[in-house]
Design a protein around this motif. Structure first.
Motif, PDB file in Angstrom:
ATOM      1  N   GLU A 156       0.881  -1.170   0.000  1.00 49.69           N
ATOM      2  CA  GLU A 156       0.000   0.000   0.000  1.00 49.69           C
ATOM      3  C   GLU A 156       0.917   1.218   0.000  1.00 49.69           C
ATOM      4  N   ASN A 157       1.220   1.727  -1.174  1.00 48.83           N
ATOM      5  CA  ASN A 157       2.200   2.807  -1.284  1.00 48.83           C
ATOM      6  C   ASN A 157       1.604   4.187  -1.025  1.00 48.83           C
ATOM      7  N   ALA A 158       0.333   4.359  -1.354  1.00 50.88           N
ATOM      8  CA  ALA A 158      -0.347   5.642  -1.197  1.00 50.88           C
ATOM      9  C   ALA A 158      -1.843   5.373  -1.261  1.00 50.88           C
ATOM     10  N   PRO A 159      -2.677   6.354  -0.905  1.00 53.34           N
ATOM     11  CA  PRO A 159      -4.121   6.108  -0.915  1.00 53.34           C
ATOM     12  C   PRO A 159      -4.676   5.668  -2.261  1.00 53.34           C
ATOM     13  N   ASP A 160      -4.002   6.026  -3.360  1.00 56.35           N
ATOM     14  CA  ASP A 160      -4.471   5.601  -4.679  1.00 56.35           C
ATOM     15  C   ASP A 160      -3.385   4.872  -5.465  1.00 56.35           C
ATOM     16  N   HIS A 161      -2.435   4.271  -4.751  1.00 53.93           N
ATOM     17  CA  HIS A 161      -1.311   3.568  -5.388  1.00 53.93           C
ATOM     18  C   HIS A 161      -1.080   2.263  -4.623  1.00 53.93           C
ATOM     19  N   THR A 162      -1.594   1.182  -5.191  1.00 57.41           N
ATOM     20  CA  THR A 162      -1.541  -0.124  -4.541  1.00 57.41           C
ATOM     21  C   THR A 162      -0.841  -1.111  -5.465  1.00 57.41           C
ATOM     22  N   VAL A 163      -0.041  -1.989  -4.899  1.00 55.41           N
ATOM     23  CA  VAL A 163       0.654  -3.007  -5.695  1.00 55.41           C
ATOM     24  C   VAL A 163       0.154  -4.380  -5.291  1.00 55.41           C
ATOM     25  N   VAL A 164      -0.304  -5.142  -6.282  1.00 56.79           N
ATOM     26  CA  VAL A 164      -0.719  -6.520  -6.016  1.00 56.79           C
ATOM     27  C   VAL A 164       0.450  -7.451  -6.316  1.00 56.79           C
ATOM     28  N   SER A 165       0.444  -8.583  -5.640  1.00 58.89           N
ATOM     29  CA  SER A 165       1.548  -9.534  -5.774  1.00 58.89           C
ATOM     30  C   SER A 165       0.986 -10.942  -5.758  1.00 58.89           C
ATOM     31  N   GLY A 166       1.433 -11.757  -6.711  1.00 58.21           N
ATOM     32  CA  GLY A 166       0.954 -13.131  -6.736  1.00 58.21           C
ATOM     33  C   GLY A 166       1.192 -13.814  -8.057  1.00 58.21           C
ATOM     34  N   ALA A 167       0.389 -14.848  -8.318  1.00 53.45           N
ATOM     35  CA  ALA A 167       0.549 -15.676  -9.505  1.00 53.45           C
ATOM     36  C   ALA A 167       0.269 -14.873 -10.772  1.00 53.45           C
ATOM     37  N   ALA A 168       1.022 -15.178 -11.826  1.00 52.02           N
ATOM     38  CA  ALA A 168       0.905 -14.428 -13.077  1.00 52.02           C
ATOM     39  C   ALA A 168      -0.503 -14.516 -13.668  1.00 52.02           C
ATOM     40  N   ALA A 169      -1.124 -15.696 -13.625  1.00 55.38           N
ATOM     41  CA  ALA A 169      -2.461 -15.846 -14.193  1.00 55.38           C
ATOM     42  C   ALA A 169      -3.477 -14.998 -13.438  1.00 55.38           C
ATOM     43  N   ALA A 170      -3.329 -14.933 -12.126  1.00 53.54           N
ATOM     44  CA  ALA A 170      -4.238 -14.119 -11.317  1.00 53.54           C
ATOM     45  C   ALA A 170      -4.041 -12.632 -11.607  1.00 53.54           C
ATOM     46  N   ILE A 171      -2.792 -12.228 -11.828  1.00 50.89           N
ATOM     47  CA  ILE A 171      -2.525 -10.823 -12.165  1.00 50.89           C
ATOM     48  C   ILE A 171      -3.190 -10.467 -13.493  1.00 50.89           C
ATOM     49  N   ASP A 172      -3.132 -11.382 -14.472  1.00 45.83           N
ATOM     50  CA  ASP A 172      -3.779 -11.124 -15.764  1.00 45.83           C
ATOM     51  C   ASP A 172      -5.268 -10.882 -15.569  1.00 45.83           C
ATOM     52  N   ARG A 173      -5.889 -11.680 -14.710  1.00 47.44           N
ATOM     53  CA  ARG A 173      -7.322 -11.491 -14.468  1.00 47.44           C
ATOM     54  C   ARG A 173      -7.587 -10.160 -13.778  1.00 47.44           C
ATOM     55  N   LEU A 174      -6.707  -9.785 -12.846  1.00 50.27           N
ATOM     56  CA  LEU A 174      -6.909  -8.527 -12.129  1.00 50.27           C
ATOM     57  C   LEU A 174      -6.749  -7.323 -13.047  1.00 50.27           C
ATOM     58  N   VAL A 175      -5.817  -7.380 -13.980  1.00 56.83           N
ATOM     59  CA  VAL A 175      -5.599  -6.240 -14.878  1.00 56.83           C
ATOM     60  C   VAL A 175      -6.894  -5.877 -15.587  1.00 56.83           C
ATOM     61  N   ALA A 176      -7.582  -6.890 -16.100  1.00 54.24           N
ATOM     62  CA  ALA A 176      -8.832  -6.628 -16.818  1.00 54.24           C
ATOM     63  C   ALA A 176      -9.894  -6.058 -15.887  1.00 54.24           C
ATOM     64  N   SER A 177     -10.013  -6.617 -14.692  1.00 51.09           N
ATOM     65  CA  SER A 177     -11.055  -6.149 -13.771  1.00 51.09           C
ATOM     66  C   SER A 177     -10.732  -4.767 -13.215  1.00 51.09           C
ATOM     67  N   ALA A 178      -9.443  -4.466 -13.002  1.00 49.40           N
ATOM     68  CA  ALA A 178      -9.061  -3.147 -12.483  1.00 49.40           C
ATOM     69  C   ALA A 178      -9.344  -2.062 -13.522  1.00 49.40           C
ATOM     70  N   GLU A 179      -9.062  -2.357 -14.775  1.00 49.28           N
ATOM     71  CA  GLU A 179      -9.351  -1.382 -15.825  1.00 49.28           C
ATOM     72  C   GLU A 179     -10.853  -1.166 -15.951  1.00 49.28           C
ATOM     73  N   ALA A 180     -11.622  -2.243 -15.823  1.00 46.86           N
ATOM     74  CA  ALA A 180     -13.075  -2.108 -15.889  1.00 46.86           C
ATOM     75  C   ALA A 180     -13.629  -1.340 -14.692  1.00 46.86           C
ATOM     76  N   ALA A 181     -12.913  -1.421 -13.555  1.00 46.84           N
ATOM     77  CA  ALA A 181     -13.362  -0.726 -12.342  1.00 46.84           C
ATOM     78  C   ALA A 181     -12.966   0.745 -12.330  1.00 46.84           C
ATOM     79  N   GLY A 182     -12.238   1.189 -13.363  1.00 42.53           N
ATOM     80  CA  GLY A 182     -11.900   2.602 -13.460  1.00 42.53           C
ATOM     81  C   GLY A 182     -10.516   2.973 -12.993  1.00 42.53           C
ATOM     82  N   ALA A 183      -9.614   2.006 -12.919  1.00 44.12           N
ATOM     83  CA  ALA A 183      -8.239   2.325 -12.528  1.00 44.12           C
ATOM     84  C   ALA A 183      -7.636   3.308 -13.523  1.00 44.12           C
ATOM     85  N   ARG A 184      -6.912   4.289 -13.006  1.00 43.84           N
ATOM     86  CA  ARG A 184      -6.275   5.288 -13.867  1.00 43.84           C
ATOM     87  C   ARG A 184      -5.128   4.681 -14.665  1.00 43.84           C
ATOM     88  N   LYS A 185      -4.415   3.737 -14.039  1.00 42.97           N
ATOM     89  CA  LYS A 185      -3.255   3.128 -14.683  1.00 42.97           C
ATOM     90  C   LYS A 185      -2.971   1.791 -14.018  1.00 42.97           C
TER      91      LYS A 185
END
Length: 304
Positions: A156-185
């Protein structure tokens, strides 16, 4: 009150530590690191190659060498902290500043940490999500995880800057859902593995053994461990938190809220990353990578 903060592995870059190698007090610490670490770091910091420098085995000792060299320069200016914290592996430098570890012991301990983490098979990675709250990112990570494919909030680097860590396949799934949820980057980090996640568990027993075998002294000033984000001078609490940190979340946002109470904050090392994060939440922080900072911190000689 003066707070010292120490950067972590992600700040490694070719050319780091240039001003430290020109300062006699700081240069002596870098030279000591070269003597104690399995492989010298001064030449690697100065000239690379980058791929080798940012490798976990070398990046953690290299950043620690710069941190502790800068700490020596600040101390030579007559300044000591009243409160300390370090980001990820920077916590070892913070413990040195608090008097828990001496310099030689800190170098030996970071060498052990780097080796244990580098020896693990690469099973995942880390990705930064900007523009969403840590709570929302935590929800998305839980949705993206699967049995055998963990995904957690690692930093948790900042209130709007979070880093996820884990399996590559799970990260791929999160990228799509984070973009759909309105992540800036959403940005994949160039790191060697899924640090601060359950995928580091294979190194945990060795790390616990190394930490508990390390001679330590009670801290002279409060330390804010990453795993708790609560200031403490209790050595057993500090030891337990340092061990847990390998797989636990770095609670830097909460840490910054505590640090905001310090009158003066200084990022000690050759980095401005933590100073930037603090400024992002409205807290001023100087950095020793700016030569003028040491001159401002230097205490005047007593009047004749």
């Amino acid at each position: 009150m003066i707070g010292f903060v120490f950067p972590g592995q992600g700040t490694a870059r070719v050319g780091m530590g240039g001003w430290l190698r020109r300062d006699p007090v700081a240069a002596a610490v870098v030279a000591r690191a070269d003597e104690l670490l399995p492989e010298p770091v001064s030449e690697l910091c100065a000239r690379g190659p980058l791929a080798k420098l940012v490798d976990t085995l070398h990046a953690q000792p290299a950043v620690t060498a710069c941190n502790l060299a800068a700490l020596a320069a600040v101390r030579a200016a007559g300044v000591e902290p009243d409160l300390v914290a370090g980001h990820s592996v920077g916590e070892i430098s913070a413990l040195c500043a608090a008097g828990v570890l001496d310099v030689d012991t800190a170098f030996r301990l970071v060498g052990a940490r780097a080796r244990l983490m580098a020896d693990l098979p690469v099973t995942g990675g880390m990705t930064a999500v900007l523009g969403l709250t840590p709570q929302r990112v935590e929800e998305l990570a839980a949705e993206a995880a699967r049995p055998g494919e963990p995904l957690v909030v690692g930093l948790e680097n900042a209130p709007d800057h979070t880093v996820v860590s884990g399996a590559a396949a799970a990260i791929d799934r999160l990228v799509a859902s984070a973009e759909a949820a309105g992540a800036r980057k959403v940005v994949a980090l160039k790191v060697g593995n899924a640090f601060h996640s359950p995928l580091m568990a294979g190194a945990l027993d060795g790390w616990a053994e190394a930490v508990r075998a390390t001679p330590m002294s009670p801290p002279r000033v409060p330390v804010i461990p990453n795993a708790t984000a609560e200031p403490t001078t209790d050595l057993p609490t500090i030891v337990d938190a340092l061990i847990a940190q390998l797989t636990a979340r770095v609670r830097w946002t909460e840490t910054m809220r505590v640090l905001a109470g310090a009158g003066t904050l200084v990022e000690v090392g050759d980095s401005k990353v933590l100073a930037g994060l603090l400024r992002g939440v409205g807290v001023r922080c100087a950095s020793t990578s700016d030569p003028a900072v040491l001159r401002r911190l230097r205490r005047p000689e007593p009047a004749a």
